[in-house]
Design a protein around this motif. Sequence first.
Motif, PDB file in Angstrom:
ATOM      1  N   ARG A  63       0.806  -1.230   0.000  1.00 11.89           N
ATOM      2  CA  ARG A  63       0.000   0.000   0.000  1.00 11.89           C
ATOM      3  C   ARG A  63       0.838   1.278   0.000  1.00 11.89           C
ATOM      4  O   ARG A  63       0.342   2.337  -0.377  1.00 11.89           O
ATOM      5  CB  ARG A  63      -0.953  -0.004   1.200  1.00 11.89           C
ATOM      6  CG  ARG A  63      -2.088  -1.029   1.056  1.00 11.89           C
ATOM      7  CD  ARG A  63      -2.790  -1.284   2.381  1.00 11.89           C
ATOM      8  NE  ARG A  63      -3.306  -0.068   2.975  1.00 11.89           N
ATOM      9  CZ  ARG A  63      -4.486   0.470   2.688  1.00 11.89           C
ATOM     10  NH1 ARG A  63      -5.272  -0.113   1.820  1.00 11.89           N
ATOM     11  NH2 ARG A  63      -4.869   1.583   3.260  1.00 11.89           N
ATOM     12  N   ASN A  66       1.581   2.952  -3.778  1.00 12.34           N
ATOM     13  CA  ASN A  66       0.785   4.038  -4.376  1.00 12.34           C
ATOM     14  C   ASN A  66       0.289   5.004  -3.295  1.00 12.34           C
ATOM     15  O   ASN A  66      -0.698   5.697  -3.468  1.00 12.34           O
ATOM     16  CB  ASN A  66      -0.354   3.509  -5.243  1.00 12.34           C
ATOM     17  CG  ASN A  66      -1.376   2.757  -4.441  1.00 12.34           C
ATOM     18  OD1 ASN A  66      -1.233   2.590  -3.233  1.00 12.34           O
ATOM     19  ND2 ASN A  66      -2.417   2.302  -5.103  1.00 12.34           N
ATOM     20  N   ARG A  67       1.015   4.995  -2.212  1.00 13.58           N
ATOM     21  CA  ARG A  67       0.812   5.957  -1.134  1.00 13.58           C
ATOM     22  C   ARG A  67      -0.584   5.928  -0.524  1.00 13.58           C
ATOM     23  O   ARG A  67      -1.121   6.948  -0.110  1.00 13.58           O
ATOM     24  CB  ARG A  67       1.133   7.380  -1.600  1.00 13.58           C
ATOM     25  CG  ARG A  67       1.823   8.159  -0.497  1.00 13.58           C
ATOM     26  CD  ARG A  67       2.071   9.607  -0.845  1.00 13.58           C
ATOM     27  NE  ARG A  67       2.117  10.409   0.349  1.00 13.58           N
ATOM     28  CZ  ARG A  67       3.158  10.450   1.174  1.00 13.58           C
ATOM     29  NH1 ARG A  67       4.235   9.768   0.913  1.00 13.58           N
ATOM     30  NH2 ARG A  67       3.117  11.180   2.263  1.00 13.58           N
ATOM     31  N   LEU A  68      -1.189   4.744  -0.485  1.00 11.67           N
ATOM     32  CA  LEU A  68      -2.383   4.613   0.343  1.00 11.67           C
ATOM     33  C   LEU A  68      -1.939   4.601   1.801  1.00 11.67           C
ATOM     34  O   LEU A  68      -2.717   4.874   2.697  1.00 11.67           O
ATOM     35  CB  LEU A  68      -3.156   3.342  -0.009  1.00 11.67           C
ATOM     36  CG  LEU A  68      -3.905   3.390  -1.341  1.00 11.67           C
ATOM     37  CD1 LEU A  68      -4.612   2.079  -1.621  1.00 11.67           C
ATOM     38  CD2 LEU A  68      -4.884   4.549  -1.407  1.00 11.67           C
TER      39      LEU A  68
ATOM     40  N   GLU B 116     -10.472   4.411  -1.394  1.00  7.35           N
ATOM     41  CA  GLU B 116      -9.080   4.027  -1.691  1.00  7.35           C
ATOM     42  C   GLU B 116      -8.949   3.555  -3.134  1.00  7.35           C
ATOM     43  O   GLU B 116      -7.974   3.872  -3.817  1.00  7.35           O
ATOM     44  CB  GLU B 116      -8.620   2.924  -0.736  1.00  7.35           C
ATOM     45  CG  GLU B 116      -8.323   3.427   0.656  1.00  7.35           C
ATOM     46  CD  GLU B 116      -7.704   2.345   1.530  1.00  7.35           C
ATOM     47  OE1 GLU B 116      -7.801   1.154   1.182  1.00  7.35           O
ATOM     48  OE2 GLU B 116      -7.119   2.719   2.572  1.00  7.35           O
ATOM     49  N   ARG B 119      -8.904   6.552  -5.320  1.00 12.81           N
ATOM     50  CA  ARG B 119      -7.605   7.221  -5.269  1.00 12.81           C
ATOM     51  C   ARG B 119      -6.571   6.446  -6.067  1.00 12.81           C
ATOM     52  O   ARG B 119      -5.770   7.030  -6.802  1.00 12.81           O
ATOM     53  CB  ARG B 119      -7.128   7.339  -3.815  1.00 12.81           C
ATOM     54  CG  ARG B 119      -7.657   8.575  -3.118  1.00 12.81           C
ATOM     55  CD  ARG B 119      -7.803   8.355  -1.642  1.00 12.81           C
ATOM     56  NE  ARG B 119      -6.523   8.235  -0.966  1.00 12.81           N
ATOM     57  CZ  ARG B 119      -6.402   7.802   0.292  1.00 12.81           C
ATOM     58  NH1 ARG B 119      -7.480   7.444   0.976  1.00 12.81           N
ATOM     59  NH2 ARG B 119      -5.231   7.728   0.849  1.00 12.81           N
ATOM     60  N   SER B 120      -6.593   5.130  -5.936  1.00 12.83           N
ATOM     61  CA  SER B 120      -5.563   4.348  -6.628  1.00 12.83           C
ATOM     62  C   SER B 120      -5.788   4.341  -8.142  1.00 12.83           C
ATOM     63  O   SER B 120      -4.895   3.995  -8.897  1.00 12.83           O
ATOM     64  CB  SER B 120      -5.490   2.920  -6.073  1.00 12.83           C
ATOM     65  OG  SER B 120      -6.611   2.185  -6.461  1.00 12.83           O
TER      66      SER B 120
END
Lengths: 260, 215
Positions: A63, A66-68, B116, B119-120
Amino acid sequence: MTQTTSGPAAAGGATAPPLVSLRGVQKHFGDLHVLQDIELDVSPGEVVVVLGPSGSGKSTLCRTINRLETIDEGEIRIDGEVLPTSGPGLARLRAEVGMVFQSFNLFAHKTVLENVTVAPIKVKKESKKDAEARATALLERVGVANQAHKLPAQLSGGQQQRVAIARSLAMRPKVMLFDEPTSALDPEMINEVIEVMTGLAQEGMTMIVVTHEMGFARRTADRVVFMDAGRILEVRTPEEFFSAPETERAQDFLSKILAH
Amino acid sequence: MGSLLAERDMLWDAFTTTLTLAAISGLIALVVGTIVAGMRVSPYVPLRTLATVYTEFLRNTPLTIVFFFYVFVTPSMGFTFDYKVAAIIALSCYTSAFVAEAVRSGINSVSLGQAEAARSLGMSFFQNLTIVVLPQAFRTAIPPLINVFIALVKNTSVAGAFSVFELFAMSRRMTNVYSGDVLGILAGVALCYLIVCIPLGQVAGHLERKVAFAR
């Protein structure tokens, strides 16, 4: 620990610059040091499978790419570009990194087709016609084209995960991240997802896969990364890793997995 | 109630004023409240703080004081509004705080995983909010939102104390003139509010069924 690249690109002789590169990555959750001194390069076309016991930090690692998840220290580069901390630059890089989640995370209010077309239309400004044509082809490829006009909740878990893969592929990512893609699936649905992933790997997609599917790791991975307690302990080819793991932790992990 | 029928032109006038106040304020509050709710979940700390202060301030202030502010205080600062306009501004501000909280509860009901995923895929915060989160948030927020709008319809009566001739102001004038028919007048005016609010509840049920989707 040495970081030998054994991916197809590197095997050709000239070392291609890594597509994903993690340097000195550190992350804490409060007192817990979840990622310690992470160093990892992934070459174009390479399939890296991340293994480790639960709580080892493998999902967190996935994670951060992708900077989650934010990182406290270190540097992550995608295709040579440093991952920005926020803003349009981050969104642009994220669009180039596909992500498949354990819980699918399809948009519940949109049809299967809309799930696949929405990002190409809104983020990449593709025409609706082009996006739908490509989405239909991708849904065909993952075997759920006949469900295109249903809502996600009307699909089985395996079908939803295949739609999620198609949704990521629609953005034409340079690299795909899989965060335990089969862990929420009933056993009889795991294979249909694994088959799609194997197909992708054979076509040369660069993949980082966090999974407990040892069969997939053995057959498809170019390298296996073994993590425990926030550290990368081994980076080996699957043959080496499964036949002769170096560290005690890896031996212990494998004996538990293979014994069950 | 005979007196109301005798003054039906005035009743109609007051009824439409109440409706106008509620409809315009409701619309403005819906837009402003949604923006405030969006600000409250944004990644930008100043926006979040501003939205929190706005919501908490208006939600915890009596409506009468908000009216006082727009009817008496702002003119002294050089902004003069028509009484009706001042009433609409006061009702919109006050109601928007409640709308913001209803919408925010809806936003919180959307799984974090979907945000999320958005965003991804490279979506901006604004795209994430408008394409993925809000359409689902509104569906969950319909029942609390209808409560807010029903409260708004009844709150328009405060405007009657600030020189706006709506149902409540009319009932006061009528009871002064027809002091023998107080009960009839109050019952008639109450009936007018019911005529607006009960269908609002029905609309809620209808909307809920219509936009329901499996999760």
